[in-house]
Design a protein around this motif. Structure first.
Motif, PDB file in Angstrom:
ATOM      1  N   PRO A 162     -31.026 -34.318 -19.849  1.00 46.94           N
ATOM      2  CA  PRO A 162     -31.655 -33.828 -18.616  1.00 46.94           C
ATOM      3  C   PRO A 162     -31.778 -32.307 -18.646  1.00 46.94           C
ATOM      4  N   VAL A 163     -32.892 -31.801 -18.114  1.00 47.00           N
ATOM      5  CA  VAL A 163     -33.089 -30.363 -17.987  1.00 47.00           C
ATOM      6  C   VAL A 163     -33.514 -30.060 -16.553  1.00 47.00           C
ATOM      7  N   LYS A 164     -33.165 -28.879 -16.078  1.00 39.65           N
ATOM      8  CA  LYS A 164     -33.442 -28.487 -14.701  1.00 39.65           C
ATOM      9  C   LYS A 164     -34.762 -27.713 -14.596  1.00 39.65           C
ATOM     10  N   SER A 219     -36.214 -31.186 -23.547  1.00 38.76           N
ATOM     11  CA  SER A 219     -35.425 -32.413 -23.399  1.00 38.76           C
ATOM     12  C   SER A 219     -35.459 -33.242 -24.678  1.00 38.76           C
ATOM     13  N   ASN A 268     -35.569 -33.171  -5.410  1.00 37.32           N
ATOM     14  CA  ASN A 268     -34.371 -32.784  -4.663  1.00 37.32           C
ATOM     15  C   ASN A 268     -33.986 -33.837  -3.634  1.00 37.32           C
ATOM     16  N   GLU A 290     -36.695 -31.468  -9.491  1.00 36.58           N
ATOM     17  CA  GLU A 290     -35.415 -30.817  -9.746  1.00 36.58           C
ATOM     18  C   GLU A 290     -34.932 -30.985 -11.184  1.00 36.58           C
ATOM     19  N   SER A 291     -35.092 -32.189 -11.756  1.00 37.78           N
ATOM     20  CA  SER A 291     -34.622 -32.402 -13.126  1.00 37.78           C
ATOM     21  C   SER A 291     -35.532 -33.375 -13.840  1.00 37.78           C
ATOM     22  N   SER A 299     -36.319 -22.733 -10.000  1.00 37.55           N
ATOM     23  CA  SER A 299     -36.802 -22.633  -8.624  1.00 37.55           C
ATOM     24  C   SER A 299     -37.738 -21.430  -8.535  1.00 37.55           C
TER      25      SER A 299
END
Length: 696
Positions: free
Chosen positions: A422-424, A415, A293, A248-249, A427
């Motif tokens: 933080p980077v996502k 990053s 997640n 997720e991150s 999806s």
């Protein structure tokens, strides 16, 4: 997520890129077709350099009976290495348009791509838009846009985009995966992976060029973890990412850069592209902390510039409430189970776990995979893909896996460039990852059909027993099981047991036996095969296998150089076997002494000769070829009828040739084996069996 394309009876393969990884995988594909069940044929090969294309085409013609079409830019190896203009960062010049002609052929179903990282996505998208499945070297993409391009091309064309992450298929990693599936680790909370491998000298020795030493340029131009998938790939399977959880991150950090600057200033000459360079973008180490997640913690590391060599090529750690495992590619592994303090399992208990939880894929394919690259992972990776295309089942690594793992590269760069913020992760599945799905490597694993005989080689008129054991590793009863023997005309087989069964229960095995007699003059190309057909949930399925028995070439009858004699089987860890030349095609040379005759090989390798007891003495000089300087680190081993007759100490490029004189009286099968030594890598392990010959 689980694309099932139409089955392809014989997969037509095209290969783009023959400079580094390409040749090894190309020959693995050819061997798969020759020795195993998946059906494929290599119909075209392509590289900018004409010499490489013609050499590979010749190998495929002479060794495997294939006649591939060839495409190149018409550049010779000398022109490629010497022409300064090729150092331009121009993909159109570096990757000639001939690759598009290969893709557009009607007899190509699957395109393998082994080129510059930054050309991977473009080539994949073009091939998928032409309706081809693709299998691409890691990483599949270098930017987030490229990741989305791959997903969209795969979806709109309903074709597979597979990333060739071979570490997922190594015996160690699949063993751990099986323990995870069987609940040995209980609840998993943490995993760590990395690519840890000192490559400073390698980056400047032409392994990724010349003239476009793109891997060095990558470190000059780009921050972040540029090579994440060896570490994260196996972890993604352990944690079933995209099958109920996802990354997720990410937060990434890097150390200062020092190693490449120091090497460029102190070790390179004025003629080198990177002489004196000190403005390298990529730090000596990069670490990425990743949260899933579900809150699981993953640590991913890139370390290819420090002198830390104890971790080998890949380093994986897995922690759960019931167990802890740590492994490295070349230095073994340790396992602790339950609450036993700080102790790891003793050797005997560890071996018991290895035996109990061996993955079914390795139980069925492990012997075939011996001697192939990355600990056999290359063989099983290729086998599983071709098999999936033959059967029309989902592939083990789909396009969403490819981009999910590859995205670590651009996200870690982003990053670091933004102060380690933080980077996502995007999806890529549009939330379809939330569905719990079984991994294809587990769901579509058929240990199925194991064959055994009491002989390795069969000569004219010989009779032997062949047994076939069918095991139902599925999760449901299978019905109407029928086992059949098939061989060319002249072979005779009489079953000594029943060959039909109404049903076979889950985890049940049944064994069938035949008494097989070879014709008076069998052909060395003759192959025998056993097929098991059965019905699973209304669908008829066939699996086949070929026993490890073959008709050998005629044995030597007098004094013979082995480079002039046909082997029965041969495997090589990299490149092509050289007859009377080194693995790089040069005159054989060890410690300054040259040889007109002999065999050039590369660890890990094995060459097997059928002697039939006709000769009594084997003589050779062994050592590392001078073409790699003082690099290389190997052992040589000679076996007769499966018994070790002699083994050398570790030899390096600094050593002179070692002379071997071995008594082989009465030996039917001679095996010449080269393994890695003690340096934890097979890089530059160019080994020679110089003047190898047998005497009456």
């Amino acid at each position: 997520m689980n694309l099932e394309a139409d089955p392809i009876e014989t997969v037509g393969v095209g290969i783009i890129g023959l400079g580094n990884r390409g040749p090894g995988i190309t020959e693995t594909v050819a061997k798969i077709n020759e020795n195993a069940m998946p059906n494929c044929e290599i119909n075209a090969v392509c590289d900018v350099v004409e010499d490489r294309v013609q050499e590979m085409a010749s190998t495929l013609q002479e060794d495997y009976g294939m006649d591939p079409a060839t495409y190149s830019a018409g550049v010779s190896e000398d022109e490629w290495e010497d022409d300064e203009s090729f150092r331009e960062d121009d993909l159109d010049k570096m990757v000639d348009s001939g690759w598009k002609q290969l893709v557009e052929r009607n007899d190509i179903d699957l395109v393998y791509i082994f080129t510059h990282h930054r050309s991977h996505a473009e080539m994949c998208v073009y091939a998928m838009d032409k309706g081809k499945h693709v299998a691409v070297a890691v990483p599949a993409a270098t930017t987030i846009k490229e990741c989305w391009d791959l997903v969209q091309a795969s979806e709109r064309n309903q074709v597979h985009c597979v990333q060739n992450e071979n570490y997922n298929y190594r015996e160690e990693e699949l063993w751990v995966l099986n323990m995870v599936q069987e609940g040995v680790f209980d609840e998993i909370t943490f995993a760590r992976g990395g690519y840890i491998h000192n490559l400073v000298g390698t980056y400047f020795m032409g392994a990724y060029g010349p003239p476009i030493n793109w891997r060095s340029r990558m470190h000059m131009e780009e921050k972040g973890d540029t090579y994440p998938t060896h570490g994260v790939g196996p972890i993604a399977w352990y944690l079933e990412l995209l099958r109920g959880d996802r990354m997720e991150s990410l937060v990434a950090q890097e150390s200062p850069e020092a190693a490449l600057s120091e090497y460029a200033q102190n070790e390179l000459g004025p003629g080198d592209e990177f002489y004196g360079q000190t403005d390298w973008a990529n730090g000596d180490t990069t670490r990425s902390l990743i949260k899933t997640n579900k809150g699981l913690h993953i640590e991913e590391q890139l370390d290819v510039k420090t002198t830390r060599t104890t971790s080998g090529l890949s380093h994986n750690t897995l922690a759960g409430t019931g167990g802890f495992h740590e492994s490295t590619t070349h230095h073994g592994s340790s396992l602790s189970i339950g609450n036993e303090g700080h102790n790891v399992l003793d050797d005997e208990t560890y071996d018991e776990y290895r035996d109990e939880y061996e993955h079914p894929v390795w139980e069925s394919l492990g012997k075939q995979a011996e001697g192939y690259g990355h600990g056999g992972g290359d063989y099983i990776m290729v086998y599983r893909l071709i098999d999936a295309l033959n059967k029309g089942r989902p592939v083990d690594q789909n396009v969403y896996d490819a981009v999910h793992w590859s995205a670590i590269r651009p996200l870690s760069r982003i990053s670091i460039n933004h102060g380690s913020r933080p980077v996502k992760f995007p999806s890529f599945t549009r939330e379809d990852w939330e569905k719990n799905r079984e991994l294809p490597i587990n769901k579509y694993t058929e240990k199925g059909l194991e064959l055994s005989t009491d002989v390795k080689f069969v000569t004219g008129g010989e009779t032997f027993e062949l047994t076939a054991t069918f095991t139902n590793d599925d999760r449901t009863v299978v019905e109407d099981v029928q086992l059949d023997f098939d061989a060319p005309s002249g072979w005779d087989a009489m079953s000594t047991t029943e060959t039909s069964l109404d049903e076979v229960a889950v985890d049940e095995s049944v064994t069938v036996a035949w008494e097989v007699t070879a014709p008076p003059e069998p052909d060395s190309d003759d192959t025998i095969e056993v097929t098991a057909a059965y019905v699973r949930e209304g669908t008829t399925i066939e699996i086949s296998n070929r026993p490890s028995v073959s008709v050998p070439p005629a044995p030597p009858t007098g004094d013979t150089y082995l480079s002039d004699h046909e082997w029965t089987t041969a495997t090589i860890g990299w490149g092509s076997i050289g007859l009377d030349e080194s693995v790089d095609g040069n005159t054989l040379s060890i410690g300054g002494e040259t040889y007109e005759k002999g065999i050039g090989i590369h660890a890990e390798s094995e060459i097997v000769y059928y002697l039939n007891g006709n000769v009594s003495q084997f003589v050779t000089d062994v050592g590392i070829d001078d073409e790699v300087g003082d690099e290389g680190n190997v052992k040589f081993r000679v076996l007769g009828d499966d018994e070790v007759l002699i083994e050398t100490d570790v030899l390096t490029g600094e050593d002179s040739a070692v002379s071997l004189d071995v008594d082989i009286s009465g030996v039917d099968v001679l095996e010449l084996v080269v393994t890695e030594g003690t340096d934890g890598t097979v890089d530059y392990d160019h080994a020679n069996w110089a003047d190898a010959r047998v005497f009456k």
